[in-house]
Design a protein around this motif. Structure first.
Motif, PDB file in Angstrom:
ATOM      1  N   VAL A 106      -4.520   4.816  10.766  1.00 42.19           N
ATOM      2  CA  VAL A 106      -5.144   3.827   9.270  1.00 42.19           C
ATOM      3  C   VAL A 106      -3.747   3.049   8.764  1.00 42.19           C
ATOM      4  N   LEU A 107      -2.637   3.845   9.006  1.00 40.49           N
ATOM      5  CA  LEU A 107      -1.826   2.806   9.477  1.00 40.49           C
ATOM      6  C   LEU A 107      -1.201   1.772   9.746  1.00 40.49           C
ATOM      7  N   LYS A 108      -1.284   2.255  11.075  1.00 41.78           N
ATOM      8  CA  LYS A 108      -1.927   0.698  12.299  1.00 41.78           C
ATOM      9  C   LYS A 108      -3.098  -0.376  11.884  1.00 41.78           C
ATOM     10  N   THR A 121       4.218   2.220   2.513  1.00 41.80           N
ATOM     11  CA  THR A 121       4.992   3.202   2.078  1.00 41.80           C
ATOM     12  C   THR A 121       4.334   4.476   2.208  1.00 41.80           C
ATOM     13  N   ILE A 122       4.766   5.436   3.180  1.00 39.61           N
ATOM     14  CA  ILE A 122       4.187   6.916   3.835  1.00 39.61           C
ATOM     15  C   ILE A 122       4.583   7.514   2.487  1.00 39.61           C
ATOM     16  N   ALA A 123       4.580   8.859   1.653  1.00 38.78           N
ATOM     17  CA  ALA A 123       5.065   9.848   0.720  1.00 38.78           C
ATOM     18  C   ALA A 123       4.292  10.686   1.641  1.00 38.78           C
ATOM     19  N   ASN A 124       5.533  11.008   2.103  1.00 39.75           N
ATOM     20  CA  ASN A 124       4.958  12.630   2.561  1.00 39.75           C
ATOM     21  C   ASN A 124       5.619  14.331   1.802  1.00 39.75           C
ATOM     22  N   ARG A 125       5.217  15.508   2.522  1.00 44.51           N
ATOM     23  CA  ARG A 125       6.683  16.615   1.996  1.00 44.51           C
ATOM     24  C   ARG A 125       8.145  15.916   2.751  1.00 44.51           C
ATOM     25  N   GLY A 126       8.114  14.937   3.957  1.00 47.33           N
ATOM     26  CA  GLY A 126       9.109  15.183   4.833  1.00 47.33           C
ATOM     27  C   GLY A 126       9.072  15.880   5.858  1.00 47.33           C
ATOM     28  N   THR A 127       8.015  17.409   6.528  1.00 52.45           N
ATOM     29  CA  THR A 127       8.157  17.871   7.214  1.00 52.45           C
ATOM     30  C   THR A 127       7.971  17.263   8.565  1.00 52.45           C
ATOM     31  N   VAL A 184       0.597  -1.297  -0.114  1.00 53.56           N
ATOM     32  CA  VAL A 184       0.470  -0.072   0.053  1.00 53.56           C
ATOM     33  C   VAL A 184       1.022   1.717   0.477  1.00 53.56           C
ATOM     34  N   LEU A 185       0.592   2.214  -0.623  1.00 56.29           N
ATOM     35  CA  LEU A 185       1.569   2.759  -0.711  1.00 56.29           C
ATOM     36  C   LEU A 185       0.620   4.265   0.032  1.00 56.29           C
ATOM     37  N   LEU A 186       0.508   4.895   0.770  1.00 55.33           N
ATOM     38  CA  LEU A 186      -0.061   6.214   1.611  1.00 55.33           C
ATOM     39  C   LEU A 186       0.102   7.395   1.608  1.00 55.33           C
ATOM     40  N   PHE A 187      -0.400   8.285   0.259  1.00 56.55           N
ATOM     41  CA  PHE A 187      -0.401   9.566   0.556  1.00 56.55           C
ATOM     42  C   PHE A 187      -0.898  10.051   1.522  1.00 56.55           C
ATOM     43  N   GLY A 188       0.315  11.250   2.545  1.00 54.84           N
ATOM     44  CA  GLY A 188      -0.055  12.402   3.890  1.00 54.84           C
ATOM     45  C   GLY A 188       0.113  10.776   4.691  1.00 54.84           C
ATOM     46  N   GLY A 189      -0.451  10.835   6.022  1.00 53.63           N
ATOM     47  CA  GLY A 189      -0.464   9.873   6.533  1.00 53.63           C
ATOM     48  C   GLY A 189       0.433  10.049   7.587  1.00 53.63           C
ATOM     49  N   THR A 190       0.649  11.224   7.975  1.00 58.21           N
ATOM     50  CA  THR A 190       2.273  11.065   8.772  1.00 58.21           C
ATOM     51  C   THR A 190       1.315  12.142  10.325  1.00 58.21           C
ATOM     52  N   ARG A 191       0.211  12.415   9.764  1.00 59.02           N
ATOM     53  CA  ARG A 191      -0.746  13.079  10.865  1.00 59.02           C
ATOM     54  C   ARG A 191      -2.100  12.775  11.101  1.00 59.02           C
ATOM     55  N   GLU A 247       7.719  13.763  11.781  1.00 56.34           N
ATOM     56  CA  GLU A 247       8.390  12.279  11.520  1.00 56.34           C
ATOM     57  C   GLU A 247       8.002  11.028  11.176  1.00 56.34           C
ATOM     58  N   GLU A 248       8.815  10.447  10.898  1.00 55.41           N
ATOM     59  CA  GLU A 248       8.238   8.915  10.308  1.00 55.41           C
ATOM     60  C   GLU A 248       8.004   7.992  11.498  1.00 55.41           C
ATOM     61  N   ASN A 249       6.717   7.641  10.292  1.00 55.88           N
ATOM     62  CA  ASN A 249       6.247   6.539  11.384  1.00 55.88           C
ATOM     63  C   ASN A 249       6.752   5.477  11.581  1.00 55.88           C
ATOM     64  N   ILE A 250       6.360   4.407  12.435  1.00 52.93           N
ATOM     65  CA  ILE A 250       6.880   3.276  12.877  1.00 52.93           C
ATOM     66  C   ILE A 250       6.479   1.997  12.080  1.00 52.93           C
ATOM     67  N   GLY A 251       6.929   1.462  11.274  1.00 58.28           N
ATOM     68  CA  GLY A 251       6.606   0.460  10.587  1.00 58.28           C
ATOM     69  C   GLY A 251       6.204   0.301   9.579  1.00 58.28           C
ATOM     70  N   ALA A 252       6.536   1.361   8.624  1.00 54.58           N
ATOM     71  CA  ALA A 252       5.757   1.662   7.547  1.00 54.58           C
ATOM     72  C   ALA A 252       7.511   2.185   6.350  1.00 54.58           C
TER      73      ALA A 252
END
Length: 321
Positions: free
Chosen positions: A16-18, A28-34, A3-10, A36-41
């Motif tokens: 959804v990640l959980k 895989t979580i894709a975001n602008r890098g602004t 699964v590719l998740l656009f957004g998802g750090t907030r 913190e990283e999500n553990i498990g992805a």
């Protein structure tokens, strides 16, 4: 399942990640890098406002794309063409704001969309994104489903919604309600959104080209929201009604960075029978249980001071004269 998740750090994306990880998904979580990283992805930087941002996925294999971050419909257009015939399903996180203003409730998925609407620009982009994805599905690129959400609540909510009410109730401060807080709102718990997305993935082609409202069955007024919050934290309400016209306020200029109350004075009661009838999904939480979960988390977090808003202070000052 990849699964590719656009957004998802907030906020919602974390739920959804959980839920996906519990299903054994490779995320895989894709975001602008602004954030913190999500553990498990697998976390990658992808600024979709930049040309060619998706090229880094040219050799990647995904089964599902979940799009939380398509603020512009052109981003969906680019993603749809890029992932054409490369993925099985594209899930788009949309909004109840796609519907035209209505005096008939509940609002179901077959109601008119678009203007007249107080959030016209936002609604226009979401509606165009949904239409584009329908076109892509018709062309056989992938299957697609849109999730139309109301106000989403729960721990990690970065918007000052639940905390707005609780912070004022604990201190005995007045809570301003335009027109006495009669506007009707729908809500959903972030964890229920995550469970709905998993159910939609598992439903396969049955939900292709479908849009679903995902909301609790019961709608609540602004005043009802405050009263339920007061019941949860065992405090008395101190509600101050006011006339928005006296302060040149309307829904179109509602701004969460400067509020008198964290929900607009606009009716939006979404009906969610369609998703129940189609795949048997029903949200587990009502508004009171959402507030109970949030309140416990918020107390443990410890940041209990009310945020200050110039608009709120301006109205209070005038009412107290």
């Amino acid at each position: 399942m990849k699964v590719l998740l656009f957004g998802g750090t907030r906020f919602m994306g974390r739920y959804v990640l959980k839920a996906l990880l519990e299903q054994g998904a490779d995320v895989t979580i894709a975001n602008r890098g602004t954030r913190e990283e999500n553990i498990g992805a697998t976390n990658v930087i992808c600024d979709r406002s930049q040309p060619g941002a998706l090229e880094q996925f040219a050799n990647s294999k995904f089964d599902v794309v979940i799009d939380f971050s398509a603020y512009a419909s052109t981003w969906v257009e680019e993603a749809g063409n890029f992932f054409a015939n490369k993925i099985e399903k594209y899930i788009f996180i949309s909004t109840g704001a796609v519907y035209s203003s209505s005096n008939i409730f509940p609002i179901t998925e077959d109601f008119p969309k678009g203007p007249p609407h107080p959030f016209a620009d936002y609604a226009r982009e979401k509606n165009r994104s949904e239409a584009l994805l329908q076109e892509f599905s018709n062309k056989g690129f992938f299957t697609t489903t849109a999730c139309r959400l109301p106000f989403v609540l729960g721990p990690d909510n970065y918007e000052d919604r639940e905390s707005f009410a609780f912070s004022r109730l604990l201190k005995g401060l007045p809570i301003l309600l335009g027109n006495g807080g009669k506007s009707i709102h729908s809500f959903v718990y972030a964890g229920d959104v995550a469970d709905a997305i998993v159910a939609i993935i598992n439903a396969g082609k049955k939900v292709d080209k479908q849009a679903f409202n995902i909301a609790t069955q019961q709608a609540t007024t602004s005043r009802g929201f405050v009263e339920l919050a007061a019941r949860v934290c065992k405090k008395e309400t101190n509600i101050l009604p006011y006339n928005p016209d006296d302060f040149a306020l309307d829904v179109a200029n509602f701004d969460l960075r400067n509020v008198a109350f964290p929900f607009p004075e606009n009716n939006g009661y979404l009906g969610s029978e369609k998703i129940k009838e189609t795949i048997g999904f029903v949200p587990k939480h009502n508004l009171e249980s959402m507030l109970e979960i949030y309140f416990k988390w918020w107390l443990e977090k410890g940041d209990l001071e009310p945020k200050e808003y110039p608009l709120e202070q301006r109205i209070l000052e005038k009412l107290n004269k």
